[in-house]
Every structure is written in C-alpha cells, then in structure tokens.
Design a protein around this motif. Structure first.
Motif, PDB file in Angstrom:
ATOM      1  N   ILE A 261       0.366  -1.383   0.085  1.00  0.00           N
ATOM      2  CA  ILE A 261       0.051   0.236   0.212  1.00  0.00           C
ATOM      3  C   ILE A 261       1.022   1.350   0.207  1.00  0.00           C
ATOM      4  N   ALA A 262       1.922   1.456   0.756  1.00  0.00           N
ATOM      5  CA  ALA A 262       3.133   2.007   0.807  1.00  0.00           C
ATOM      6  C   ALA A 262       3.733   3.085  -0.712  1.00  0.00           C
ATOM      7  N   HIS A 263       3.798   2.088  -0.664  1.00  0.00           N
ATOM      8  CA  HIS A 263       4.497   2.057  -2.259  1.00  0.00           C
ATOM      9  C   HIS A 263       4.241   2.273  -3.312  1.00  0.00           C
ATOM     10  N   ALA A 264       2.952   2.103  -3.253  1.00  0.00           N
ATOM     11  CA  ALA A 264       1.388   1.830  -4.698  1.00  0.00           C
ATOM     12  C   ALA A 264       0.686   3.428  -3.610  1.00  0.00           C
ATOM     13  N   ILE A 265       1.109   4.301  -2.822  1.00  0.00           N
ATOM     14  CA  ILE A 265       0.382   5.805  -2.740  1.00  0.00           C
ATOM     15  C   ILE A 265       1.857   6.656  -3.103  1.00  0.00           C
ATOM     16  N   ALA A 266       2.297   6.161  -2.616  1.00  0.00           N
ATOM     17  CA  ALA A 266       3.941   6.465  -2.926  1.00  0.00           C
ATOM     18  C   ALA A 266       4.143   7.588  -4.775  1.00  0.00           C
ATOM     19  N   GLY A 267       3.811   6.103  -5.436  1.00  0.00           N
ATOM     20  CA  GLY A 267       4.065   6.005  -6.486  1.00  0.00           C
ATOM     21  C   GLY A 267       3.448   6.789  -7.492  1.00  0.00           C
ATOM     22  N   GLY A 268       2.274   7.334  -7.230  1.00  0.00           N
ATOM     23  CA  GLY A 268       1.326   8.300  -7.324  1.00  0.00           C
ATOM     24  C   GLY A 268       1.263   9.546  -6.663  1.00  0.00           C
ATOM     25  N   LEU A 269       1.790   9.685  -5.634  1.00  0.00           N
ATOM     26  CA  LEU A 269       2.522  11.576  -4.900  1.00  0.00           C
ATOM     27  C   LEU A 269       3.266  11.456  -6.212  1.00  0.00           C
ATOM     28  N   ILE A 270       4.266  10.256  -6.074  1.00  0.00           N
ATOM     29  CA  ILE A 270       5.402  11.178  -7.111  1.00  0.00           C
ATOM     30  C   ILE A 270       4.853  10.921  -8.755  1.00  0.00           C
ATOM     31  N   ASP A 271       4.085  10.409  -8.964  1.00  0.00           N
ATOM     32  CA  ASP A 271       3.573  10.486 -10.607  1.00  0.00           C
ATOM     33  C   ASP A 271       2.877  12.495 -10.266  1.00  0.00           C
ATOM     34  N   GLY A 272       2.327  12.470  -9.266  1.00  0.00           N
ATOM     35  CA  GLY A 272       1.725  14.006  -9.233  1.00  0.00           C
ATOM     36  C   GLY A 272       2.352  14.932  -8.808  1.00  0.00           C
ATOM     37  N   GLY A 273       4.042  15.055  -8.504  1.00  0.00           N
ATOM     38  CA  GLY A 273       5.024  15.671  -8.520  1.00  0.00           C
ATOM     39  C   GLY A 273       5.449  16.278  -7.213  1.00  0.00           C
ATOM     40  N   VAL A 366      -6.810  -2.418   3.878  1.00  0.00           N
ATOM     41  CA  VAL A 366      -6.834  -3.004   2.295  1.00  0.00           C
ATOM     42  C   VAL A 366      -6.942  -4.118   3.852  1.00  0.00           C
ATOM     43  N   LYS A 367      -8.153  -5.299   3.430  1.00  0.00           N
ATOM     44  CA  LYS A 367      -8.506  -6.062   4.545  1.00  0.00           C
ATOM     45  C   LYS A 367      -7.417  -7.239   3.455  1.00  0.00           C
ATOM     46  N   PHE A 368      -6.381  -8.082   5.039  1.00  0.00           N
ATOM     47  CA  PHE A 368      -5.279  -9.257   4.429  1.00  0.00           C
ATOM     48  C   PHE A 368      -4.338  -8.304   3.420  1.00  0.00           C
ATOM     49  N   ALA A 369      -4.167  -9.268   2.021  1.00  0.00           N
ATOM     50  CA  ALA A 369      -3.138  -8.818   0.497  1.00  0.00           C
ATOM     51  C   ALA A 369      -4.195  -7.598  -0.163  1.00  0.00           C
ATOM     52  N   PRO A 370      -3.106  -6.822  -0.018  1.00  0.00           N
ATOM     53  CA  PRO A 370      -4.490  -5.977  -1.352  1.00  0.00           C
ATOM     54  C   PRO A 370      -3.985  -6.354  -2.605  1.00  0.00           C
ATOM     55  N   LYS A 371      -4.975  -6.843  -3.676  1.00  0.00           N
ATOM     56  CA  LYS A 371      -5.229  -7.227  -4.695  1.00  0.00           C
ATOM     57  C   LYS A 371      -4.822  -5.759  -5.533  1.00  0.00           C
ATOM     58  N   GLU A 372      -4.138  -6.382  -6.970  1.00  0.00           N
ATOM     59  CA  GLU A 372      -3.896  -5.445  -7.769  1.00  0.00           C
ATOM     60  C   GLU A 372      -5.165  -3.910  -8.238  1.00  0.00           C
ATOM     61  N   ASP A 373      -5.828  -3.978  -7.781  1.00  0.00           N
ATOM     62  CA  ASP A 373      -7.021  -3.043  -8.102  1.00  0.00           C
ATOM     63  C   ASP A 373      -7.164  -2.183  -6.972  1.00  0.00           C
ATOM     64  N   ASP A 374      -6.798  -3.169  -5.570  1.00  0.00           N
ATOM     65  CA  ASP A 374      -6.799  -2.396  -4.561  1.00  0.00           C
ATOM     66  C   ASP A 374      -5.447  -1.109  -4.416  1.00  0.00           C
ATOM     67  N   LYS A 376      -4.548   0.071  -7.364  1.00  0.00           N
ATOM     68  CA  LYS A 376      -4.457   0.822  -8.330  1.00  0.00           C
ATOM     69  C   LYS A 376      -5.043   2.069  -7.776  1.00  0.00           C
ATOM     70  N   LYS A 377      -6.586   1.607  -6.847  1.00  0.00           N
ATOM     71  CA  LYS A 377      -7.030   3.060  -5.863  1.00  0.00           C
ATOM     72  C   LYS A 377      -6.018   3.885  -5.230  1.00  0.00           C
ATOM     73  N   CYS A 378      -5.117   2.990  -4.437  1.00  0.00           N
ATOM     74  CA  CYS A 378      -3.944   3.540  -3.608  1.00  0.00           C
ATOM     75  C   CYS A 378      -2.925   4.495  -4.727  1.00  0.00           C
ATOM     76  N   TYR A 379      -2.776   4.191  -5.397  1.00  0.00           N
ATOM     77  CA  TYR A 379      -2.058   4.769  -5.788  1.00  0.00           C
ATOM     78  C   TYR A 379      -2.807   5.842  -6.564  1.00  0.00           C
ATOM     79  N   GLU A 380      -3.841   6.430  -7.375  1.00  0.00           N
ATOM     80  CA  GLU A 380      -5.197   7.125  -7.898  1.00  0.00           C
ATOM     81  C   GLU A 380      -5.110   7.806  -5.996  1.00  0.00           C
ATOM     82  N   PHE A 381      -5.800   7.211  -5.481  1.00  0.00           N
ATOM     83  CA  PHE A 381      -5.112   8.495  -4.255  1.00  0.00           C
ATOM     84  C   PHE A 381      -3.852   8.968  -3.894  1.00  0.00           C
ATOM     85  N   GLY A 382      -2.638   8.865  -4.339  1.00  0.00           N
ATOM     86  CA  GLY A 382      -1.889   9.484  -4.075  1.00  0.00           C
ATOM     87  C   GLY A 382      -1.391  10.550  -5.083  1.00  0.00           C
ATOM     88  N   LYS A 383      -2.306  10.289  -6.230  1.00  0.00           N
ATOM     89  CA  LYS A 383      -2.400  11.092  -7.258  1.00  0.00           C
ATOM     90  C   LYS A 383      -3.566  12.085  -6.869  1.00  0.00           C
TER      91      LYS A 383
END
Ligand SMILES: Cc1cc2nc3c(=O)[nH]c(=O)nc-3n(C[C@H](O)[C@H](O)[C@H](O)COP(=O)(O)O)c2cc1C
Length: 388
Positions: A261-273, A366-374, A376-383
């Motif tokens: 989750i941490a890395h997905a949000i980080a990706g969105g933030l980075i892509d958001g500048g 996220v309940k237990f292990a995040p799936k690809e869709d979870d 993606k939502k975290c990435y979009e949240f970061g953005k």
C-alpha cells in the motif's frame, strides 16, 4: 585536544566518536561535548561533558591551565551531557558555578551541591572577568527550563549551548572546514531536540539580534563562523513551519501488505509531482524520519493491525513523533488488517492531537493482502493527494 578559537578562548571539549544512542536519537556520526575555556584575570570554563569523558576534558584543559585554577564554571544547561563533569571540576578547583535559579535547582536535584558556591544570573546580567565581560540571556524551554546562553561582549562570541548544535563527531572545528552537510545535521538536531518548542525560537532569535556575533559556539558539533546568517535563517524557517512539497511515508509490516500500500501511494504522489521519502520504521532511526517530517507537507503513517493495535514499532514511532509536536501537516493513515481494523484509528488519534488535517479514503484500509485493483486505488489516491 585544546584549540584556540579566539585569543585566549579555547575549545577544550571532547569528541565522542562512538556514541550511537542519545535518548533514542541515533547518532550515526557520533557527537562532541563542547566545553570552552576563557583565560582572563579570572579563568572561566563554559559547560563540561558527560561524566565518562572527564579524563579527556581534563587533558584538554591541562594543555592551557592547571585545572585547579578554574575560577568559574558557567552551567548554561544542566542536562548531563554538559554538566556531567561539573562535580569533579568543583572538587578539584573549588570554582564558583555561574547559572540561573532553575539551573541551581536542577543541579541540586542531580548532584550533591552542598558546599558549592553559586553566582546566580538572569537575563541581561553581566560580570567582568578581567578584560572581558560575560553577559547572560535565559532561553527557557530551549530545550529545558534551565537553558541560558552566555555572550562574551569584547570577543563577540555567543556560547549558545544546545541551540545551533549538531550531533557530529569531527576533527574539524569550524563551519567553513566542512561542507553544507552541516545544515542537514543541524536540521536533524532541530527536528529532534528543539521542534517541540519551536514557537519560542523567533522571539529568542529576536532577543539576540542586538548582539554583534562573530562566533556561535554550540555545545555539540562545529562552531558557526561563516554560515551564521544562513543557520539563523534556517532556524527561523524551521520554526515558522516553512514546508516543502514533500511527503514522508513511514510504515511497518509483518507480511508486506502494508508495504505494498505504501509503495502504491508513493507512486501516485511521485507522479503527481511530490517529492517522496519512504521509510520502513523498524529499519530507520526515528530521528532520520523526524528530520524529513520537519519540513514535509504530508505525513503518511502505515501499520497493520496487531491484536487491536498498530504494530509495536509504529506505536513507538507515534509516541516519539507526538512528543516532538510537528505541526501544519496533512496526515494520512493506512494499513492492512484481517478482521477488525484498529491501527489507522489509533494513528489518526495522534494526527488529531497534533492538529494535522486528516485526509481519509476507503482504499487506505485493505483486508489482508491487497489485490491489483486495491493498489490501483491507492496509486490514484496518491495522485489526488498531490493536488491538495
Ligand atoms: C499475531 C497477529 C495478530 C493480529 N491481530 C489482528 C487484529 O487484532 N485485528 C485485525 O484486523 N487483524 C489482525 N491481524 C491480521 C493482520 O492485520 C493481517 O494479517 C494484515 O494483513 C497484516 O498486514 P501486513 O502484511 O502489512 O503485516 C493479526 C495478525 C497477526 C499475525
């Protein structure tokens, strides 16, 4: 070993190359305990060192004078990294202690001060030690109630004790001898020692503005000579919450779900500048994370739920961060859980106590292990977060 920093004013401190833990501040570069000796009609020692450094301190002093000849010891601050040798110095020299009322009280609560001579000073008081005059200015709660600074008028030297300090063990003594990384050390020191009281700093700096200062001699690290204006400006920026477009993501994990989750949000933030600093809490000194939080816009803390609580390493970090009182941040809590999510609730309670603006979203738990869709939502949240 002793170094003359101005005519008849000597650094007689000690270098603690190996110290690695200063009340949970991990000092990866060691530190120094700076003690200064002024040789005038009266001989004055300004601050001392930790008790186990006594022999080294005495060696340095002995290069200049016989330690028996010390007339005064200025105790700017009673914390034992600076007062740890005062009792033995008094025993050898019968020196009079110059400190303020709080300093005297704190000394008597740490040492057997029976029979010690005290000269009690307050803000604005001056004493003549021969050709020189020492002036005292109290700086209470920077970072203890007893703190004060000592100014030598004729030489234009400010003995600032912990203010403007840095934890670095170095053979160099002056700011011009080392590069600009000195500001990073000063920033880390500020974030972990002075941040809780940062609201007092602008007034304190204001109270020093009439002093003509050629040297700032702190009690840890190097002496400021050529970068005085820069460090004062940085202190004001840090005290006034000047923030960068930066996110600090600090998390821990048992089975890597929270990490994803941490890395997905980080990706969105980075892509958001947004500049991102991401840390696994158990692998990182807390002081490193706090240094980055000092001027960050966003603070994101992630934890799995373990027996109804955040992961213990995260809990420890939250306690540390809450005590240091960072302010003016956007806070985001996230984490993985199994059946009853509790970690993010407790993280948010700390954010609330610090007055952070909390940004929440369903995707952050996220309940237990995040799936690809979870993810993606975290990435979009970061953005989206990057646009706030
Ligand atoms: C010893 C233990 C205690 C747990 N306690 C809780 C709990 O109180 N509530 C809950 O919702 N999940 C609990 N969980 C489940 C974890 O939160 C879950 O496995 C989560 O996905 C772990 O995230 P991580 O991979 O980031 O470590 C517990 C797991 C373990 C191993």
């Amino acid at each position: 070993m002793a170094v003359e920093i101005k005519k008849d004013i000597f650094w007689v401190g000690v270098i603690d190359w190996e110290v690695r833990n200063f009340h949970e501040y991990i000092t990866q570069n060691g530190s120094t305990y700076n003690s200064y000796l002024i040789k005038d009609k009266e001989t004055v020692l300004i601050d001392t060192a930790k008790d186990y450094m006594f022999d080294e301190l005495i060696n340095g002093i002995s290069q200049i004078i016989n330690p028996k000849d010390i007339d005064y010891v200025v105790v700017n601050h009673v914390e034992k990294d600076h007062s740890g040798c005062v009792d033995k110095i008094v025993e050898i020299s019968n020196a009079t202690i110059i400190t303020n009322e709080k300093g005297k009280e704190h000394l008597s609560l740490n040492y057997d001060t029976k029979g010690w001579d005290f000269l009690i000073v307050d803000t604005g008081d001056e004493i003549s030690i021969g050709d020189r005059t020492l002036k005292f200015i109290r700086t209470p709660m920077l970072h203890w109630p007893d703190n004060m600074v000592t100014y030598c008028k004729e030489d234009k030297v400010l003995f600032s004790n912990d203010a403007f300090g840095q934890h670095i063990a170095s053979s160099e003594k002056f700011d011009y001898e080392i590069g600009d990384e000195v500001f990073e050390h000063a920033k880390e020191y500020f974030a972990n020692i002075l941040m809780p009281y940062k609201m007092l700093i602008p007034n304190t700096i204001n109270s020093l503005k009439d002093l003509d200062i050629e040297l700032i001699c702190p009690s840890h690290g190097i002496i400021w000579k050529e970068k005085i204006d820069e460090i004062i400006k940085k202190y004001l920026d840090w005290a006034n919450d000047k923030i960068e477009n930066k996110a600090v993501i600090a998390y821990d994990t048992m089975y890597n779900s929270t990490k994803k989750i941490a890395h997905a949000i980080a990706g969105g933030l980075i892509d958001g500048g947004v500049e991102v600093k991401l840390y696994r809490i158990s692998e990182t000194p807390m002081n490193t994370i706090m240094k980055e939080i000092l001027d960050a816009k966003y603070v994101l803390i992630g934890s799995p739920t373990l027996n109804g609580n955040p992961y213990p390493e995260v809990g420890k970090f939250l306690t540390y961060m809450e005590g240091l009182k960072p302010t003016n941040k956007i806070g985001v809590a996230f984490g993985s859980y199994g059946w009853m999510e509790m970690a993010t609730e407790k993280i948010k309670r700390v954010f609330e106590s610090l007055g952070f603006k909390i940004v929440d979203d369903e995707c952050l738990k996220v309940k237990f292990a995040p799936k690809e869709d979870d993810l993606k939502k975290c990435y979009e949240f970061g953005k989206r977060l990057a646009d706030i």
